[in-house]
Every structure is written in structure tokens, then in C-alpha cells.
Design a protein around this motif. Structure first.
Motif, PDB file in Angstrom:
ATOM      1  N   VAL A 343       1.204  -1.221   0.033  1.00 48.10           N
ATOM      2  CA  VAL A 343      -0.369   0.638   0.067  1.00 48.10           C
ATOM      3  C   VAL A 343       1.083   1.352   0.084  1.00 48.10           C
ATOM      4  CG1 VAL A 343      -2.140   0.828   1.109  1.00 48.10           C
ATOM      5  CG2 VAL A 343      -2.234  -1.539   1.268  1.00 48.10           C
ATOM      6  N   LEU A 344       1.729   1.008   1.218  1.00 50.22           N
ATOM      7  CA  LEU A 344       2.443   2.892   0.820  1.00 50.22           C
ATOM      8  C   LEU A 344       3.260   2.848  -0.474  1.00 50.22           C
ATOM      9  CD1 LEU A 344       4.072   4.291   2.563  1.00 50.22           C
ATOM     10  CD2 LEU A 344       6.248   2.593   3.377  1.00 50.22           C
ATOM     11  N   GLY A 356       8.299   0.218  -1.203  1.00 55.45           N
ATOM     12  CA  GLY A 356       7.677   0.613   0.191  1.00 55.45           C
ATOM     13  C   GLY A 356       8.973  -0.764   1.121  1.00 55.45           C
ATOM     14  N   ALA A 357       8.806  -2.140   0.116  1.00 56.13           N
ATOM     15  CA  ALA A 357      10.128  -2.850   1.186  1.00 56.13           C
ATOM     16  C   ALA A 357      11.147  -2.250   1.897  1.00 56.13           C
ATOM     17  CB  ALA A 357      10.595  -3.622   0.091  1.00 56.13           C
ATOM     18  N   GLY A 380       4.931   7.567  12.692  1.00 54.49           N
ATOM     19  CA  GLY A 380       4.511   8.898  12.363  1.00 54.49           C
ATOM     20  C   GLY A 380       4.683   9.162  11.135  1.00 54.49           C
ATOM     21  N   ALA A 381       6.166   8.527  10.236  1.00 55.18           N
ATOM     22  CA  ALA A 381       7.066   8.673   9.488  1.00 55.18           C
ATOM     23  C   ALA A 381       5.538   8.847   8.392  1.00 55.18           C
ATOM     24  CB  ALA A 381       8.260   8.327   9.122  1.00 55.18           C
ATOM     25  N   MET A 382       5.005   7.102   8.504  1.00 56.99           N
ATOM     26  CA  MET A 382       4.486   6.557   7.583  1.00 56.99           C
ATOM     27  C   MET A 382       3.391   7.058   7.123  1.00 56.99           C
ATOM     28  SD  MET A 382       4.226   2.127   8.439  1.00 56.99           S
ATOM     29  CE  MET A 382       2.965   1.657   7.520  1.00 56.99           C
ATOM     30  N   ALA A 391      -1.625   7.623  -2.690  1.00 56.08           N
ATOM     31  CA  ALA A 391      -1.345   6.463  -4.474  1.00 56.08           C
ATOM     32  C   ALA A 391      -0.425   5.962  -3.733  1.00 56.08           C
ATOM     33  CB  ALA A 391      -1.427   7.740  -5.357  1.00 56.08           C
ATOM     34  N   GLY A 392       0.482   5.734  -2.724  1.00 54.27           N
ATOM     35  CA  GLY A 392       2.070   5.889  -2.759  1.00 54.27           C
ATOM     36  C   GLY A 392       2.714   6.492  -3.079  1.00 54.27           C
TER      37      GLY A 392
END
Length: 407
Positions: A343-344, A356-357, A380-382, A391-392
Motif C-alpha cells: 500500500v505504501l 515500500g520494502a 508517524g513517518a508512515m 496513492a503510494g
């Protein structure tokens, strides 16, 4: 009615108040029963000052106060993007591959260990991306396939001495079979119901691994798993061959790099094949796809099976790297971590899943010095990242919206 200019400051004040309520129990309540506020307030005031400066700069930027800086930078960025687009994509791919191959030669053991973990999660994230990003099926039990692959290699290595490279296709096949078993009962479900059922199946696999003492040794796990090995030519006494065990971390890095490159190529080919187009049609609107002649039953089952293949490959490598497996390595938290990477990074995007990984494995190491509130800073960073780029990090070019979401 709150004015538009003052709304961000109100949200900041409420957020900082909630942050202090979350932070104080962590730093202000001690084991001996005493309560203090000084350490909590010191940390809170630093975060509050940084957040206030960030919101202030953002508001000034919206008002156009930094146009004399942002406009030239935008032109420089556009010229840089146009210059980068002139270089063919294969050149960038070869450059990235060259950097990845040379990485262990210029880094230490700690950096190599982090890189190995990143590449393992790249394989897991891309496998889950087939299910979630391409087919649009929310899977909260994906880590079960990781466990099937790990235990497959562990059992075959310890009891039968089967080498790692021969176990890879076996682990992938058994994980794919597990994907079909888990996917078949869920094919008629959508949305939250699908997520709950996949979560339940993931826990069922973990409980089986934990309780089947005769096969998996239960919570004690399996020890003595062999590391990967290779046959190399030996010219000492004429032409011959010898086995070399790849136990060093540098060698293991190249093994998982090979698996990651294979996963990237396979997922890319699937994405731009007729099957990938059909998966995207199911993701956008399953009813419309079925009316257009797409066999949604078989294709959804295939998505579960193909996604499980890459999880099984990563699990086999995990067992070979750690040389020990136990059910505690395959909990729901790991499934949530892999889903967060997808998702990230961006649903359906291969570069996004890689980023993301990298972000979710490397960021905790960056925040390791924060000790008790490391995960708080990480969360918090996420949260900030998803607010800035919902949207990533690298969104997919072909991404629409499901009819259920529109409703």
C-alpha cells in the motif's frame, strides 16, 4: 465554520494534544510507580516545534511566499526528467543491477544483513502485489505461504537431505497448492468478508505449524537446516567439481538477489500479459469483467496460486538463511507488514513495492537510536507519507477505482 487558513492549525493543536496523551504513558510512568513529566515534555516540545515549523512552511508555500524558489526548482526538475527520459529504460535497469551486484563489495556485514532482509520482503511484497494490487483481493493471511515454503525446505533438508536449489520448485509448488486451498472458499466473497476469511486461514496455518509436534516439532521449531550450496569447477588436479556451502552473508545476498530479480521479471511479465489485464479488469469491476467473458473464478484462484509461489520461494530462502524455523516467525504482524509495503509503495506498481520494502525495513533501522519511541516515530513517518502521497511512493500507471469504492 472554520476558515480554511486556520483549519490546519486547529488540526495541529488537536494532533499534538493526542500525541502528548500517547507519549506520556511511555516515558512518564515508571516501574516503581512514580510519575514524571519532564522527559515526556522534552520530547513533545521538540516534535511540536518541528510540526509547527512544517505546517507554517506549508501554509506559506500555499500562499505563494516561496514561488521564487519553487518555480525554478520545478523547471530544473522538469528538465531533469526530460533528460532522464532520453536514456533508454534498459540502461537504467542495467545500472541498478550493477549497483546491486557491487553492493556487498563496498558495505559491511550490518548493511548486507539489512539488504538481505529488504530483498526477502521485496519477494513477499511482489507476491502479495499480485493478489492485492493486480487482482484487487485483500489478503491478510499471506504470510502463511511464507511459512509453507520455509517449512517445506526445513523438513526436506533435515530429514531427507534435499539440496536448496531442488527444494525451491517444491516449496513454490506446495505454497501454490496452499494458495488454491485458501483461495477456493473465498472466491465468492468480497471486501471485509474476504479479509476476515484470509486472516482466519493464515492463523489456521500458524496454529497447525505450532501444534503438529510429529511433523513440525511444534513451538520448538526445526534446527540444523542446510545452507544453499553450489557446484563450482576445480582445476587443482585436473578438471573436477566441488560443492561450496554458501553460508557467508555475502553469498546469501547474491542468492536472494537472484530470487528477487526472478520475482520482479515474473511479476512484470504477468502484469503485462492477458492474465494481468484480466486481473486488472476484476480489480476495477468484477461484475463487468464477468459479463465481458472473463472467467473470474479461475483467474482469482490463479491470482492466489501465483502470489503464493513467490511467498514460498522467499520462505525457502528464509529457512536456508536462518537455518532454523519456528511458528513465531509467521504471525499476523508479518502479513500486516507486507501489506503495508504494498500500500505504501503503490498498489499494482513493481517499483513502488520495492520502495515500500526499502522504506519499511530501512526506516526502523534509522530510528533504532530512539529506543522506546522508535516505533512511534516510525508510525508517524508512515502516516505523514500516506497523507502526502496517498496513492503510494510510486503509483501504478494503470490504476482505477472499484465500483464498490465509488458507491
Amino acid at each position: 465554520m472554520i476558515p480554511a487558513f486556520s483549519r490546519p492549525w486547529l488540526f495541529l493543536a488537536v494532533g499534538l494534544a493526542w500525541f502528548f496523551l500517547l507519549l506520556w504513558p511511555l516515558l512518564g510512568i515508571h516501574a516503581d510507580g512514580t510519575l514524571t513529566f519532564d522527559k515526556s515534555f522534552q520530547v513533545w516540545i521538540r516534535v511540536a516545534v518541528a510540526a509547527t515549523i512544517f505546517v507554517g512552511l506549508r501554509q506559506l508555500n500555499k500562499a505563494g511566499a516561496f514561488n521564487y524558489i519553487t518555480r525554478p526548482l520545478a523547471k530544473v526538475r522538469e528538465s531533469g526528467q526530460s533528460a532522464a527520459s532520453l536514456i533508454p529504460k534498459p540502461v537504467w535497469i542495467l545500472l541498478a543491477l550493477a549497483v546491486a551486484l557491487a553492493y556487498p563489495q563496498f558495505t559491511g556485514r550490518y548493511a548486507q544483513d539489512v539488504a538481505v532482509s529488504v530483498l526477502v520482503y521485496v519477494c513477499l511484497g511482489l507476491g502479495l502485489n499480485v493478489v492485492v494490487g493486480l487482482a484487487g483481493l485483500l489478503d491478510l493471511g499471506y504470510i502463511a505461504f511464507y511459512g509453507v515454503g520455509a517449512y517445506t525446505y526445513a523438513l526436506l533438508s533435515v530429514h531427507y537431505g534435499v539440496p536448496f536449489w531442488l527444494c525451491l520448485p517444491i516449496a513454490a509448488m506446495l505454497a501454490s497448492l496452499a494458495g488454491c486451498i485458501i483461495g477456493y472458499p473465498t472466491l465468492r466473497m468480497r471486501g471485509d468478508y474476504l479479509a476476515i476469511v484470509t486472516l482466519g486461514f493464515g492463523e489456521i496455518i500458524r496454529i497447525i505449524l505450532n501444534n503438529w509436534m510429529e511433523l513440525t516439532n511444534g513451538p520448538n521449531g526445526i534446527l540444523g537446516i542446510e545452507a544453499p550450496s553450489m557446484i563450482v569447477p576445480d582445476f587443482e588436479d585436473g578438471l573436477g567439481f566441488e560443492f561450496i556451502s554458501l553460508r557467508k552473508l555475502q553469498y546469501l545476498y547474491y542468492v536472494v538477489l537472484f530470487l528477487a530479480v526472478f520475482t520482479i521479471v515474473a511479476v512484470h511479465r504477468l502484469n503485462f500479459s492477458r492474465i494481468g489485464r484480466a486481473w486488472e479488469a476484476i480489480r476495477e469491476d468484477e461484475t463487468a469483467a464477468e459479463l465481458m467473458g472473463v472467467n473470474t473464478f479461475l483467474l482469482k484462484l490463479l491470482a492466489y496460486a501465483m502470489g503464493a509461489v513467490f511467498g514460498g520461494l522467499a520462505g525457502a530462502f528464509f529457512a536456508a538463511r536462518m537455518r532454523f524455523v519456528s511458528p513465531e516467525s509467521f504471525t499476523f504482524l508479518e502479513s500486516a507488514m507486507v501489506l503495508a509495503m504494498v500500500v505504501l509503495g503503490g498498489l499494482g506498481s513493481i517499483p513502488g513495492v520495492i520502495l515500500g520494502a526499502l522504506a519499511l525495513v530501512a526506516l526502523p533501522e534509522v530510528f533504532r537510536g530512539f529506543e522506546l519511541y522508535r516505533m512511534l516515530a516510525f508510525g508517524g513517518a508512515m502516516t505523514l507519507m500516506m497523507l502526502v502521497r496517498p496513492a503510494g511512493l510510486w503509483p501504478a500507471k494503470r490504476m482505477g477505482r472499484r465500483s464498490e469504492e465509488a458507491e
